[in-house]
Motif scaffolding. Structure first.
Motif, mmCIF file in Angstrom:
data_model
loop_
_atom_site.group_PDB
_atom_site.id
_atom_site.type_symbol
_atom_site.label_atom_id
_atom_site.label_comp_id
_atom_site.label_asym_id
_atom_site.label_seq_id
_atom_site.Cartn_x
_atom_site.Cartn_y
_atom_site.Cartn_z
ATOM 1 N N LEU A 114 -9.036 14.116 10.233
ATOM 2 C CA LEU A 114 -8.673 12.798 10.390
ATOM 3 C C LEU A 114 -8.429 12.158 9.213
ATOM 4 O O LEU A 114 -9.251 12.303 8.253
ATOM 5 C CB LEU A 114 -9.706 11.900 11.050
ATOM 6 C CG LEU A 114 -9.292 10.673 11.770
ATOM 7 C CD1 LEU A 114 -9.966 10.111 13.041
ATOM 8 C CD2 LEU A 114 -9.774 9.394 10.657
ATOM 9 N N THR A 115 -7.067 11.709 8.918
ATOM 10 C CA THR A 115 -7.026 10.888 7.780
ATOM 11 C C THR A 115 -6.433 9.406 8.038
ATOM 12 O O THR A 115 -5.651 9.186 8.919
ATOM 13 C CB THR A 115 -5.792 11.588 6.857
ATOM 14 O OG1 THR A 115 -6.092 12.782 6.729
ATOM 15 C CG2 THR A 115 -5.555 10.854 5.720
ATOM 16 N N ILE A 116 -7.139 8.428 7.577
ATOM 17 C CA ILE A 116 -6.473 7.076 7.691
ATOM 18 C C ILE A 116 -5.503 6.863 6.860
ATOM 19 O O ILE A 116 -4.992 7.007 5.640
ATOM 20 C CB ILE A 116 -7.523 5.857 6.900
ATOM 21 C CG1 ILE A 116 -9.028 6.259 7.734
ATOM 22 C CG2 ILE A 116 -7.242 4.626 7.237
ATOM 23 C CD1 ILE A 116 -9.161 6.106 9.199
ATOM 24 N N VAL A 117 -4.048 6.591 7.615
ATOM 25 C CA VAL A 117 -2.975 6.360 6.967
ATOM 26 C C VAL A 117 -2.222 4.722 6.906
ATOM 27 O O VAL A 117 -1.200 4.766 6.279
ATOM 28 C CB VAL A 117 -1.693 7.300 7.785
ATOM 29 C CG1 VAL A 117 -2.359 9.014 7.517
ATOM 30 C CG2 VAL A 117 -1.755 7.200 9.130
ATOM 31 N N ARG A 118 -2.964 4.020 7.617
ATOM 32 C CA ARG A 118 -2.539 2.549 7.570
ATOM 33 C C ARG A 118 -3.571 1.771 7.889
ATOM 34 O O ARG A 118 -4.126 2.000 8.889
ATOM 35 C CB ARG A 118 -1.179 2.419 8.385
ATOM 36 C CG ARG A 118 -0.445 1.033 8.088
ATOM 37 C CD ARG A 118 0.949 0.884 8.725
ATOM 38 N NE ARG A 118 1.799 1.855 7.983
ATOM 39 C CZ ARG A 118 2.406 1.394 6.724
ATOM 40 N NH1 ARG A 118 2.510 0.253 6.359
ATOM 41 N NH2 ARG A 118 3.252 2.462 6.430
ATOM 42 N N GLY A 159 -8.991 -12.518 5.570
ATOM 43 C CA GLY A 159 -8.812 -12.255 4.085
ATOM 44 C C GLY A 159 -7.482 -11.520 4.098
ATOM 45 O O GLY A 159 -7.050 -10.998 4.944
ATOM 46 N N PRO A 160 -6.741 -11.519 2.644
ATOM 47 C CA PRO A 160 -5.814 -10.683 2.518
ATOM 48 C C PRO A 160 -5.918 -9.429 2.328
ATOM 49 O O PRO A 160 -6.909 -8.799 2.272
ATOM 50 C CB PRO A 160 -5.143 -11.318 1.097
ATOM 51 C CG PRO A 160 -6.738 -11.623 0.171
ATOM 52 C CD PRO A 160 -7.600 -12.140 1.525
ATOM 53 N N ASP A 161 -4.742 -8.785 2.703
ATOM 54 C CA ASP A 161 -4.722 -7.047 2.709
ATOM 55 C C ASP A 161 -4.345 -6.723 1.320
ATOM 56 O O ASP A 161 -3.369 -7.281 0.749
ATOM 57 C CB ASP A 161 -3.882 -6.648 3.642
ATOM 58 C CG ASP A 161 -4.306 -6.620 5.123
ATOM 59 O OD1 ASP A 161 -5.516 -6.906 5.302
ATOM 60 O OD2 ASP A 161 -3.480 -6.563 6.038
ATOM 61 N N PRO A 162 -5.161 -5.469 0.889
ATOM 62 C CA PRO A 162 -4.562 -5.196 -0.237
ATOM 63 C C PRO A 162 -3.036 -4.276 -0.031
ATOM 64 O O PRO A 162 -2.922 -3.885 1.155
ATOM 65 C CB PRO A 162 -5.662 -3.976 -0.533
ATOM 66 C CG PRO A 162 -6.393 -3.528 0.653
ATOM 67 C CD PRO A 162 -6.244 -4.894 1.578
ATOM 68 N N VAL A 163 -2.282 -4.076 -0.890
ATOM 69 C CA VAL A 163 -1.095 -3.566 -0.887
ATOM 70 C C VAL A 163 -0.842 -2.311 -1.560
ATOM 71 O O VAL A 163 0.448 -1.637 -1.149
ATOM 72 C CB VAL A 163 0.114 -4.637 -1.133
ATOM 73 C CG1 VAL A 163 -0.023 -5.976 -0.489
ATOM 74 C CG2 VAL A 163 0.096 -4.906 -2.776
ATOM 75 N N GLY A 164 -1.701 -1.842 -2.081
ATOM 76 C CA GLY A 164 -1.430 -0.657 -3.069
ATOM 77 C C GLY A 164 -0.875 0.662 -2.112
ATOM 78 O O GLY A 164 -0.234 1.722 -2.578
ATOM 79 N N ARG A 165 -1.306 0.489 -0.897
ATOM 80 C CA ARG A 165 -1.499 1.758 -0.216
ATOM 81 C C ARG A 165 -0.513 1.286 1.207
ATOM 82 O O ARG A 165 -0.713 2.026 2.239
ATOM 83 C CB ARG A 165 -2.520 2.473 0.545
ATOM 84 C CG ARG A 165 -3.160 3.061 -0.828
ATOM 85 C CD ARG A 165 -4.177 3.777 -0.831
ATOM 86 N NE ARG A 165 -5.041 4.414 -1.993
ATOM 87 C CZ ARG A 165 -5.939 5.242 -2.117
ATOM 88 N NH1 ARG A 165 -6.312 6.009 -1.023
ATOM 89 N NH2 ARG A 165 -6.359 5.608 -3.128
ATOM 90 N N ALA A 166 -0.101 0.146 1.243
ATOM 91 C CA ALA A 166 0.751 -0.397 2.286
ATOM 92 C C ALA A 166 2.094 0.191 2.255
ATOM 93 O O ALA A 166 2.934 -0.437 2.276
ATOM 94 C CB ALA A 166 0.655 -1.882 2.718
ATOM 95 N N PHE A 167 2.440 1.528 2.498
ATOM 96 C CA PHE A 167 3.524 1.914 2.243
ATOM 97 C C PHE A 167 4.689 1.475 3.116
ATOM 98 O O PHE A 167 4.715 1.364 4.172
ATOM 99 C CB PHE A 167 3.663 3.644 2.232
ATOM 100 C CG PHE A 167 2.602 4.209 1.745
ATOM 101 C CD1 PHE A 167 2.213 4.304 0.549
ATOM 102 C CD2 PHE A 167 1.305 4.764 2.725
ATOM 103 C CE1 PHE A 167 0.871 4.951 -0.159
ATOM 104 C CE2 PHE A 167 0.328 5.284 1.838
ATOM 105 C CZ PHE A 167 0.154 5.482 0.897
ATOM 106 N N GLY A 168 5.954 1.109 2.483
ATOM 107 C CA GLY A 168 7.017 0.761 3.455
ATOM 108 C C GLY A 168 7.147 -0.799 3.568
ATOM 109 O O GLY A 168 8.080 -1.105 4.240
ATOM 110 N N THR A 169 6.136 -1.661 2.997
ATOM 111 C CA THR A 169 6.164 -3.033 3.330
ATOM 112 C C THR A 169 6.794 -3.639 2.435
ATOM 113 O O THR A 169 6.736 -3.141 1.131
ATOM 114 C CB THR A 169 4.652 -3.525 3.668
ATOM 115 O OG1 THR A 169 3.913 -3.275 2.565
ATOM 116 C CG2 THR A 169 4.115 -2.573 4.827
ATOM 117 N N THR A 170 7.012 -5.012 2.352
ATOM 118 C CA THR A 170 7.603 -5.546 1.154
ATOM 119 C C THR A 170 6.477 -6.065 0.204
ATOM 120 O O THR A 170 7.002 -6.014 -1.041
ATOM 121 C CB THR A 170 8.211 -6.855 1.816
ATOM 122 O OG1 THR A 170 7.297 -7.679 2.516
ATOM 123 C CG2 THR A 170 9.344 -6.636 2.497
ATOM 124 N N GLY A 171 5.260 -6.309 0.621
ATOM 125 C CA GLY A 171 4.088 -6.356 -0.412
ATOM 126 C C GLY A 171 4.010 -5.095 -1.080
ATOM 127 O O GLY A 171 3.878 -5.240 -2.387
#
Length: 292
Positions: A114-118, A159-171
């Protein structure tokens, strides 16, 4: 199919949304498929097609396809990712996207990788969605079934989400563009280029509008569309940014990344895309350091 990686040992987390991060990996203990499993699932499902019940049927007997999904969900539960808080942190399963790669037979020893991907917080902020990529594999390492499931979890606090691994998002796209501006290699490679590069991860896509070496706009969709879009599933992006080295070129050549749009420009800008992969990896590593 195999992904060319070794699953890590079994692990646990606290169970809330904040306890999960893209790139975390877990593996279950093995489970052996028994004749009783086949008999019980045939009775439960009512699917008594000869391919499942007749030993003389060509290719049979094999377990019903949904049996693998049921086993995968059971092995997921056995990981204990939510511990004693499961009753209060798990708010519901949202979706399941599943593929059947190879048959499952009595005697197979199965385990779950299992891998967390989002990880995405909801608008209200008091809960979040965690997407897990699951591979049900045999003792031989070959994938029998795989897919993704998303679960809604309670959050400890808004709280805010980190964006460093939010692939494909504008952030993520904006953070990537900022990273690309830090050096000169990207600007020099595109000093005479005018176009838009699309980056897609699963269902999420972001467009980077580039003019003469500078990203001048980041948006979900550019007004004139992307010159080309590079796309892959979320697991591929996760593995790209968490690998020991940048293996974008290998993944691209093996077909893990696909392209839509102007193929000539895509091939011409392959070195630039490799620079973007470097930047995406740097963002992901920076986020990992902040969590530690």
């Amino acid at each position: 199919m195999t992904r060319g990686r070794t699953a890590p040992p079994r692990a646990r987390t606290g169970g809330y949304f904040e306890d999960f991060a893209v790139g975390q990996r877990f593996t279950s203990e093995p489970r052996t498929v028994t004749p009783a499993d086949l008999a019980d699932f045939t009775r439960l499902s009512g699917d008594d097609h000869p391919v499942h019940t007749d030993p003389g049927y060509p290719g049979g007997p094999i377990l019903q396809g949904p049996f693998g999904l049921a086993v995968a969900m059971g092995l997921l539960q056995s990981l204990g990712l939510h511990g004693d808080r499961a009753a209060t942190t798990v708010l519901g399963l949202l979706d399941t996207h599943w593929s059947y790669r190879r048959p499952i037979r009595v005697g197979d020893e199965l385990h779950l990788d299992l891998t967390i991907v989002r990880c995405r917080r909801t608008t209200a902020g008091d809960r979040g969605v965690v997407t897990r990529h699951m591979i049900l594999a045999g003792a031989d390492g070959e994938t029998r079934q795989e897919g993704t499931t998303s679960v809604l979890l309670a959050a400890r606090e808004p709280g805010p989400d980190p964006v460093g691994r939010a692939f494909g998002t504008t952030g993520w796209g904006e953070a990537l563009a900022e990273r690309l501006r830090e050096g000169t290699a990207f600007a020099e490679a595109l000093e005479s280029w005018d176009g838009t590069i699309g980056l897609r991860a699963g269902e999420h896509e972001v467009h980077l509008r580039v003019y003469r070496g500078t990203v001048i706009e980041v948006s979900r969709r550019a007004a004139l569309g992307a010159t080309f879009t590079m796309e892959a599933d979320e697991l591929t992006w996760t593995e790209l940014v968490t690998a020991a080295s940048n293996d974008f070129m290998r993944r691209s050549m093996s077909g893990q990344f696909a392209v839509r749009g102007n193929g000539y420009e895509y091939l011409r800008l392959t070195p630039v895309l490799n620079l973007m992969a470097d930047a995406a990896r740097a963002l992901a590593q920076e986020e990992q350091h902040e969590r530690q």
